[in-house]
Scaffold this motif. Structure first.
Motif, short mmCIF file in Angstrom:
data_model
loop_
_atom_site.label_atom_id
_atom_site.label_comp_id
_atom_site.label_asym_id
_atom_site.label_seq_id
_atom_site.Cartn_x
_atom_site.Cartn_y
_atom_site.Cartn_z
N ASP A 11 0.86 -1.18 0.00
CA ASP A 11 0.00 0.00 0.00
C ASP A 11 0.89 1.23 0.00
OD1 ASP A 11 -2.28 1.66 0.20
OD2 ASP A 11 -3.34 0.13 1.34
N LYS A 12 0.32 2.37 0.24
CA LYS A 12 1.09 3.61 0.15
C LYS A 12 2.23 3.60 1.17
CE LYS A 12 -0.52 5.73 4.01
NZ LYS A 12 0.30 6.35 5.09
N PRO A 13 3.37 4.23 0.83
CA PRO A 13 4.46 4.34 1.80
C PRO A 13 4.02 5.13 3.03
CG PRO A 13 5.25 4.83 -0.42
CD PRO A 13 3.75 4.77 -0.50
N ASP A 14 4.55 4.77 4.18
CA ASP A 14 4.21 5.50 5.40
C ASP A 14 4.59 6.97 5.29
OD1 ASP A 14 3.24 3.20 6.56
OD2 ASP A 14 5.12 2.71 7.59
N ARG A 15 5.72 7.23 4.63
CA ARG A 15 6.17 8.62 4.46
C ARG A 15 5.85 9.06 3.04
NH1 ARG A 15 12.22 7.87 7.11
NH2 ARG A 15 11.54 7.41 9.24
N ASN A 16 4.84 9.90 2.92
CA ASN A 16 4.49 10.41 1.60
C ASN A 16 3.83 11.77 1.78
OD1 ASN A 16 1.85 9.98 2.41
ND2 ASN A 16 1.40 8.44 0.88
N ARG B 176 5.26 1.80 -3.36
CA ARG B 176 4.38 1.09 -2.43
C ARG B 176 5.25 0.57 -1.28
NH1 ARG B 176 1.63 3.05 -5.81
NH2 ARG B 176 -0.03 2.12 -7.08
N GLN B 177 4.63 0.40 -0.13
CA GLN B 177 5.33 -0.17 1.02
C GLN B 177 4.82 -1.58 1.27
OE1 GLN B 177 5.63 2.41 4.36
NE2 GLN B 177 7.35 1.27 5.18
N VAL B 178 5.74 -2.49 1.50
CA VAL B 178 5.40 -3.90 1.68
C VAL B 178 4.77 -4.10 3.05
CG1 VAL B 178 6.30 -6.25 1.79
CG2 VAL B 178 7.22 -4.63 0.11
N LYS B 179 3.59 -4.74 3.08
CA LYS B 179 2.84 -4.94 4.33
C LYS B 179 2.92 -6.37 4.84
CE LYS B 179 1.43 -0.67 4.08
NZ LYS B 179 2.00 0.35 4.99
N THR B 180 3.41 -7.29 4.02
CA THR B 180 3.52 -8.69 4.43
C THR B 180 4.96 -9.16 4.23
OG1 THR B 180 2.89 -9.43 2.20
CG2 THR B 180 1.13 -9.23 3.83
N ASP B 181 5.44 -10.02 5.10
CA ASP B 181 6.82 -10.48 5.00
C ASP B 181 6.97 -11.42 3.81
OD1 ASP B 181 9.48 -10.48 5.94
OD2 ASP B 181 9.16 -12.50 6.76
N GLY B 182 8.01 -11.19 3.03
CA GLY B 182 8.30 -12.08 1.90
C GLY B 182 7.45 -11.81 0.68
N PHE B 183 7.09 -10.55 0.42
CA PHE B 183 6.34 -10.20 -0.79
C PHE B 183 7.25 -10.38 -2.00
CE2 PHE B 183 5.41 -6.84 -3.96
CZ PHE B 183 4.18 -7.32 -4.39
N GLN B 184 6.75 -11.11 -2.99
CA GLN B 184 7.56 -11.36 -4.18
C GLN B 184 7.10 -10.48 -5.33
OE1 GLN B 184 8.10 -15.45 -5.29
NE2 GLN B 184 9.46 -14.95 -7.00
N VAL B 185 8.07 -9.78 -5.91
CA VAL B 185 7.82 -9.00 -7.12
C VAL B 185 8.91 -9.39 -8.12
CG1 VAL B 185 9.08 -7.03 -6.14
CG2 VAL B 185 7.59 -6.69 -8.13
N GLY B 186 8.52 -10.17 -9.12
CA GLY B 186 9.47 -10.64 -10.10
C GLY B 186 10.56 -11.49 -9.48
N ARG B 187 11.80 -11.05 -9.66
CA ARG B 187 12.96 -11.81 -9.18
C ARG B 187 13.22 -11.62 -7.70
NH1 ARG B 187 16.58 -8.40 -13.08
NH2 ARG B 187 14.86 -6.98 -12.56
N TRP B 188 12.50 -10.72 -7.05
CA TRP B 188 12.89 -10.28 -5.72
C TRP B 188 11.87 -10.68 -4.67
CZ3 TRP B 188 17.38 -9.42 -7.42
CH2 TRP B 188 17.57 -8.79 -8.65
N ILE B 189 12.36 -11.08 -3.50
CA ILE B 189 11.51 -11.37 -2.34
C ILE B 189 11.82 -10.29 -1.32
CG2 ILE B 189 10.90 -13.03 -0.56
CD1 ILE B 189 11.83 -15.25 -2.43
N PRO C 227 11.25 -7.94 2.13
CA PRO C 227 10.79 -8.06 3.52
C PRO C 227 9.74 -7.00 3.86
CG PRO C 227 12.93 -7.01 3.46
CD PRO C 227 12.65 -7.45 2.05
N GLU C 228 8.96 -7.27 4.88
CA GLU C 228 7.95 -6.33 5.36
C GLU C 228 8.61 -5.02 5.79
OE1 GLU C 228 4.38 -6.10 8.74
OE2 GLU C 228 5.65 -7.88 8.56
N GLY C 229 7.97 -3.92 5.44
CA GLY C 229 8.50 -2.61 5.79
C GLY C 229 9.30 -1.94 4.70
N TYR C 230 9.83 -2.73 3.78
CA TYR C 230 10.57 -2.16 2.66
C TYR C 230 9.63 -1.35 1.76
CZ TYR C 230 15.49 -3.52 2.03
OH TYR C 230 16.86 -3.60 2.11
N VAL C 231 10.15 -0.32 1.15
CA VAL C 231 9.42 0.42 0.13
C VAL C 231 9.92 -0.03 -1.24
CG1 VAL C 231 8.99 2.70 -0.87
CG2 VAL C 231 9.02 2.41 1.61
N VAL C 232 9.00 -0.31 -2.15
CA VAL C 232 9.35 -0.64 -3.53
C VAL C 232 9.00 0.56 -4.39
CG1 VAL C 232 9.05 -2.24 -5.46
CG2 VAL C 232 8.84 -3.08 -3.10
N LEU C 233 10.00 1.15 -5.02
CA LEU C 233 9.82 2.36 -5.82
C LEU C 233 10.00 2.04 -7.30
CD1 LEU C 233 12.04 4.69 -3.62
CD2 LEU C 233 9.56 4.77 -3.76
#
Length: 443
Positions: free
Chosen positions: A71-76, A313-326, A328-334
């Protein structure tokens, strides 16, 4: 705990990466892409640990992911626009608010705003000098601000005058505060947040008066401004939006649709002056009453000169997979907007300004992403497209943009938006009966 899989990135300390991100953000993105590939990790104060991606398949997967996962990043921007802003809302509340606000900014409602855009553009064009270089960005800022105040706020009279002076200062300061860490020492005398909060209080008082005036209007249902439509809107349980939420959302529409739209228009002038064949064809089309190339040109300006670097977006669940990458929770994907727009596998001859690429087909909204994507795509995208179309059409009918051989203007960061460094400078001449001619600027 799920094992993470992330690409490499710079190992310099966070404060060094922050300084680089603030001073040379675009150059830094390209340098990291060239060194690490189409995905890399960074660690900056605004987002913390973040994964930056630009592979089209991974971008699409991110935008299609469930809000339960990202979902949306905590800091926006929500921290400067308020808790009722679309930038601050998450999950079901975001979906409900988006459904409520979509009708005033789409479809037949847009036609009611075209007249306002044309009037404000024509009024501003009357102030443009002839045969003398000037920056168009301030003019475009005035046009889009006045349009927002009339079409969205429904402001007029005293409120219009005060907001016209207050909002540019508010947005300029807020744009920088949105990308800087919030100090932990509070809002002391020299803290810019103190000045920002004072301006916010002034804005809230004005909107409160506008809402009160609108509610006393016996013909609210005959008005077309977004404020009156918000006041009449109801959630599924027949409850209205609160006054504070309306104030936050009106401010969001201003912040998202004022500076970014004006900046894109300045970039359009900058691009057209350096591409005589495009400008000549565009003037001929506008004179003939067409619009296909004009719409394609706006799309191409946004592709080659996106005013925002990143959407995430900010990852809300541990181990979210996007393509080649897994991740961790809390990371932001830009998503690196310029990086995907500059991808040769997505847009052949990507460095070439060529609006004809969009004549045969509309852009894929998971690859052409100046408005972001997915469930959090900019709600005002259609309004912005209409506004840019009307402004450019009106400009090309009224004046001749003089061509130039000068190098293209560099990017200049204004906090949130990337503007042409010289403000989209131009030289113009009033149109005469002989139309369709683009001239060389006097040396």
């Amino acid at each position: 705990m799920t094992t993470t899989t992330l690409p490499p990135g710079p190992s310099t300390p966070r404060f060094v990466q922050a300084a680089y991100a603030l001073t040379v953000p675009r150059r830094g993105l390209y340098q990291m892409r060239d060194r690490y590939g189409d995905a890399f990790t960074v660690n900056v104060p605004t987002f913390g640990n973040a994964l930056i991606i630009s592979d089209p398949a991974e971008v699409k997967q991110l935008f299609l992911a469930s809000p339960d996962d990202v979902d949306k990043p905590d800091r926006n921007l929500g921290r400067v626009l308020g808790p009722g802003s679309m930038f601050a809302l998450v999950g079901e509340e975001h979906r409900r608010r988006r459904k409520l606000l979509a009708p005033p900014l789409h479809g037949r409602r847009l036609a009611a705003y075209e007249r306002i855009v044309e009037e404000e553009t024509t009024r501003e064009l009357a102030t443009w000098p002839q045969d003398r270089a000037f920056a168009t960005l301030p003019s475009m800022m005035r046009v889009t601000l006045n349009v927002i105040l009339r079409a969205v706020f429904g402001a007029e009279g005293a409120e219009f005058s005060v907001l016209r002076g207050l909002l540019p200062r508010f947005v300029k300061l807020g744009s920088w505060l949105a990308v800087l860490p919030v100090p932990k020492a509070g809002h002391g005398r020299w803290n810019p947040w103190r000045r920002f909060l004072a301006m916010r209080a002034e804005y809230d008082a004005i909107v409160e008066r506008l809402i009160t005036k609108a509610e006393r209007d016996g013909h609210l249902d005959e008005r077309d401004d977004v404020l009156s439509l918000m006041l009449q809107s109801r959630y599924y349980d027949d409850s209205p939006m609160s006054r504070s939420d309306i104030a936050d959302q009106l401010l969001t529409l201003l912040a998202a649709g004022h500076e970014t739209t004006a900046t894109t228009l300045a970039w359009a002038v900058e691009r057209l002056r350096r591409h005589p064949a495009v400008l000549r064809s565009l003037v001929e089309e506008v004179d003939a009453g067409g619009s296909a190339l004009l719409e394609a040109t706006i799309l191409e300006v946004q592709r080659t000169r996106p005013v925002v670097d990143l959407v995430g977006r900010q990852v809300k669940t541990d181990g979210f997979q996007v393509g080649r990458w897994i991740v961790p929770e809390g990371y932001v994907v830009l998503v690196g907007i310029a990086l995907i727009h500059d991808n040769e596998s997505v847009f052949p001859n990507a460095r070439t300004f060529d609006p004809t690429r969009f004549l045969a087909a509309r852009p894929d909204l998971y690859q052409w992403i100046p408005f972001g994507g997915g469930t959090r795509r900019c709600l005002g995208a259609a309004f912005a497209g209409m506004e840019m179309n009307v402004v450019l059409r009106t400009v090309l009918r009224a004046v001749t943009l003089m061509l130039t051989d000068e190098p293209g203007e560099r990017w200049h960061s204004r906090g949130i938006a990337n503007a042409p460094a010289k403000g989209g400078r131009t030289i113009v001449r009033r149109r005469t009966a002989s139309r369709g001619q683009a001239h060389r600027a006097p040396s």
